[in-house]
Motif scaffolding. Sequence first.
Motif, PDB file in Angstrom:
ATOM      1  N   UNK A   1     -46.770   0.686  31.715  1.00 48.21           N
ATOM      2  CA  UNK A   1     -45.952   1.225  30.622  1.00 48.21           C
ATOM      3  C   UNK A   1     -44.705   1.960  31.104  1.00 48.21           C
ATOM      4  N   UNK A   2     -44.852   2.731  32.179  1.00 54.65           N
ATOM      5  CA  UNK A   2     -43.693   3.440  32.730  1.00 54.65           C
ATOM      6  C   UNK A   2     -42.693   2.471  33.332  1.00 54.65           C
ATOM      7  N   UNK A   3     -43.188   1.389  33.922  1.00 57.38           N
ATOM      8  CA  UNK A   3     -42.291   0.382  34.493  1.00 57.38           C
ATOM      9  C   UNK A   3     -41.488  -0.304  33.387  1.00 57.38           C
ATOM     10  N   UNK A   4     -42.165  -0.676  32.315  1.00 57.32           N
ATOM     11  CA  UNK A   4     -41.478  -1.302  31.181  1.00 57.32           C
ATOM     12  C   UNK A   4     -40.443  -0.341  30.595  1.00 57.32           C
ATOM     13  N   UNK A   5     -40.829   0.932  30.461  1.00 56.55           N
ATOM     14  CA  UNK A   5     -39.901   1.927  29.916  1.00 56.55           C
ATOM     15  C   UNK A   5     -38.677   2.093  30.814  1.00 56.55           C
ATOM     16  N   UNK A   6     -38.880   2.098  32.120  1.00 61.93           N
ATOM     17  CA  UNK A   6     -37.756   2.270  33.044  1.00 61.93           C
ATOM     18  C   UNK A   6     -36.800   1.089  32.982  1.00 61.93           C
ATOM     19  N   UNK A   7     -37.342  -0.116  32.780  1.00 64.67           N
ATOM     20  CA  UNK A   7     -36.483  -1.298  32.658  1.00 64.67           C
ATOM     21  C   UNK A   7     -35.665  -1.213  31.369  1.00 64.67           C
ATOM     22  N   UNK A  66     -32.587   9.976  29.552  1.00 63.54           N
ATOM     23  CA  UNK A  66     -31.841  10.941  30.355  1.00 63.54           C
ATOM     24  C   UNK A  66     -31.856  10.493  31.804  1.00 63.54           C
ATOM     25  N   UNK A  67     -31.025  11.140  32.596  1.00 67.43           N
ATOM     26  CA  UNK A  67     -30.963  10.789  33.995  1.00 67.43           C
ATOM     27  C   UNK A  67     -32.215  11.199  34.740  1.00 67.43           C
ATOM     28  N   UNK A  68     -32.461  10.533  35.855  1.00 67.07           N
ATOM     29  CA  UNK A  68     -33.631  10.858  36.668  1.00 67.07           C
ATOM     30  C   UNK A  68     -34.136   9.639  37.405  1.00 67.07           C
ATOM     31  N   UNK A  69     -35.219   9.812  38.138  1.00 68.23           N
ATOM     32  CA  UNK A  69     -35.831   8.689  38.829  1.00 68.23           C
ATOM     33  C   UNK A  69     -36.668   7.899  37.827  1.00 68.23           C
ATOM     34  N   UNK A  70     -37.151   6.731  38.242  1.00 66.60           N
ATOM     35  CA  UNK A  70     -37.819   5.827  37.311  1.00 66.60           C
ATOM     36  C   UNK A  70     -39.042   6.454  36.664  1.00 66.60           C
ATOM     37  N   UNK A  71     -39.811   7.232  37.429  1.00 67.56           N
ATOM     38  CA  UNK A  71     -41.068   7.750  36.926  1.00 67.56           C
ATOM     39  C   UNK A  71     -41.003   9.105  36.280  1.00 67.56           C
ATOM     40  N   UNK A  72     -39.822   9.673  36.146  1.00 68.34           N
ATOM     41  CA  UNK A  72     -39.731  11.003  35.525  1.00 68.34           C
ATOM     42  C   UNK A  72     -38.929  10.969  34.224  1.00 68.34           C
ATOM     43  N   UNK A  84     -39.542   8.540  30.891  1.00 64.17           N
ATOM     44  CA  UNK A  84     -40.323   8.401  29.656  1.00 64.17           C
ATOM     45  C   UNK A  84     -41.690   9.066  29.797  1.00 64.17           C
ATOM     46  N   UNK A  85     -41.806  10.280  29.278  1.00 59.36           N
ATOM     47  CA  UNK A  85     -43.053  11.034  29.400  1.00 59.36           C
ATOM     48  C   UNK A  85     -44.193  10.371  28.639  1.00 59.36           C
ATOM     49  N   UNK A  86     -43.874   9.723  27.528  1.00 56.94           N
ATOM     50  CA  UNK A  86     -44.917   9.061  26.737  1.00 56.94           C
ATOM     51  C   UNK A  86     -45.582   7.958  27.545  1.00 56.94           C
ATOM     52  N   UNK A  87     -44.777   7.163  28.258  1.00 58.71           N
ATOM     53  CA  UNK A  87     -45.322   6.057  29.043  1.00 58.71           C
ATOM     54  C   UNK A  87     -46.231   6.572  30.160  1.00 58.71           C
ATOM     55  N   UNK A  88     -45.812   7.639  30.825  1.00 58.47           N
ATOM     56  CA  UNK A  88     -46.641   8.221  31.886  1.00 58.47           C
ATOM     57  C   UNK A  88     -47.926   8.775  31.293  1.00 58.47           C
ATOM     58  N   UNK A  89     -47.837   9.425  30.144  1.00 62.62           N
ATOM     59  CA  UNK A  89     -49.011  10.012  29.491  1.00 62.62           C
ATOM     60  C   UNK A  89     -50.002   8.930  29.065  1.00 62.62           C
ATOM     61  N   UNK A  90     -49.495   7.823  28.551  1.00 61.70           N
ATOM     62  CA  UNK A  90     -50.367   6.710  28.162  1.00 61.70           C
ATOM     63  C   UNK A  90     -51.127   6.184  29.377  1.00 61.70           C
ATOM     64  N   UNK A  91     -50.420   6.015  30.479  1.00 63.77           N
ATOM     65  CA  UNK A  91     -51.074   5.552  31.704  1.00 63.77           C
ATOM     66  C   UNK A  91     -52.095   6.536  32.228  1.00 63.77           C
ATOM     67  N   UNK A  92     -51.770   7.826  32.159  1.00 62.74           N
ATOM     68  CA  UNK A  92     -52.709   8.846  32.625  1.00 62.74           C
ATOM     69  C   UNK A  92     -53.967   8.896  31.783  1.00 62.74           C
ATOM     70  N   UNK A  93     -53.811   8.779  30.461  1.00 67.96           N
ATOM     71  CA  UNK A  93     -54.977   8.773  29.575  1.00 67.96           C
ATOM     72  C   UNK A  93     -55.855   7.551  29.852  1.00 67.96           C
ATOM     73  N   UNK A  94     -55.225   6.433  30.144  1.00 67.95           N
ATOM     74  CA  UNK A  94     -55.985   5.225  30.486  1.00 67.95           C
ATOM     75  C   UNK A  94     -56.817   5.437  31.749  1.00 67.95           C
ATOM     76  N   UNK A  95     -56.234   6.081  32.757  1.00 67.02           N
ATOM     77  CA  UNK A  95     -56.976   6.339  33.994  1.00 67.02           C
ATOM     78  C   UNK A  95     -58.163   7.264  33.753  1.00 67.02           C
TER      79      UNK A  95
END
Length: 315
Positions: free
Chosen positions: A32-38, A178-184, A186-197
């Motif tokens: 999800x974070x990868x898709x969001x970064x693209x 906003x500006x930043x690295x790929x993984x910092x 879309x917080x929603x995408x990271x949160x979705x992945x974390x909840x999945x783990x």
Amino acid sequence: MDNKLIVTAAPHITGADSTQKIMGRVCLALCPALVASVIIFGVNALILTAVTVAACVFFEWGYCKLMGREVPVADLSAVVTGMLLAFNMPASMPWWMAIVGAFIAIVIIKQLFGGLGFNFANPAIVGRIALAVGFASRMANYPKPENGIDALASATPLAVEKGVLGAGEYVTLLLGNHGGVLGETCAIAILVGGIYLIATKVISPMIPVTYLATVAVLSLIGGYDPIVQLLSGGLMLGAFFMATDYVTSPTTDKGKLIAGIFMGVVTCAIRFFGTMSEGVSFAILLMNLVTPYIDALTRQDKLGIAKKKKEAAAK
């Protein structure tokens, strides 16, 4: 005799999960974070991730072949390292610099110490820090989002958050415009992945929850906006995907609690009092270094040991 009592070495209780399955779930959680970064930064984000993953896999394969070891590429650990390392770089990062980071992560931090299970620190974290030190200007060169929204595009929210951000920017932080690295971003995408783990029991919620809660509490005490601190920078990515690494994080519940609080304190100390706006990478690295001591102090005593100590004291 058909039924023989076969005695084997511990452990006697095993599970169906393998390293490959666990790493595969981590890769899936990062998608999800990868898709969001693209979507946010364009196809360069996908190309950078592909280059970094390919470099990590190649260096692991090449080193193991060179040293005559069994090639563990199929366990997908190098793929996870490559994705996490890419998520710690801006989309504008030159490919050759990403390859340098992959070499440091896989060869120097992972393979030189014996491979998976023997590395003293998270390879992606060390690779990220090495790139930040060696190529500081490139690592801080954050491109503007390519989705037509340029809010906070000139810098990461942490770099400008001193009472400047208002309530309207919370949505921007969640969506990652906003500006930043790929993984910092879309917080929603990271949160979705974390909840999945957590839902699939790949990781325990102890470390990420404790880490995030500590940062929130210290932010309130220090007069900073806790929502901005939680949703900005690499905190979400670090809490769910990097601080929970099996090899470099504590194994006991007490140890995980201590690690989460420790990383929260270090992160806030760097953010609030340091010259850098970010502190997650260094907090996780420091936690990796003290993990053996945390485990030693929080490890449960062997059965009967505490009882013998009490009996000896009574005599």
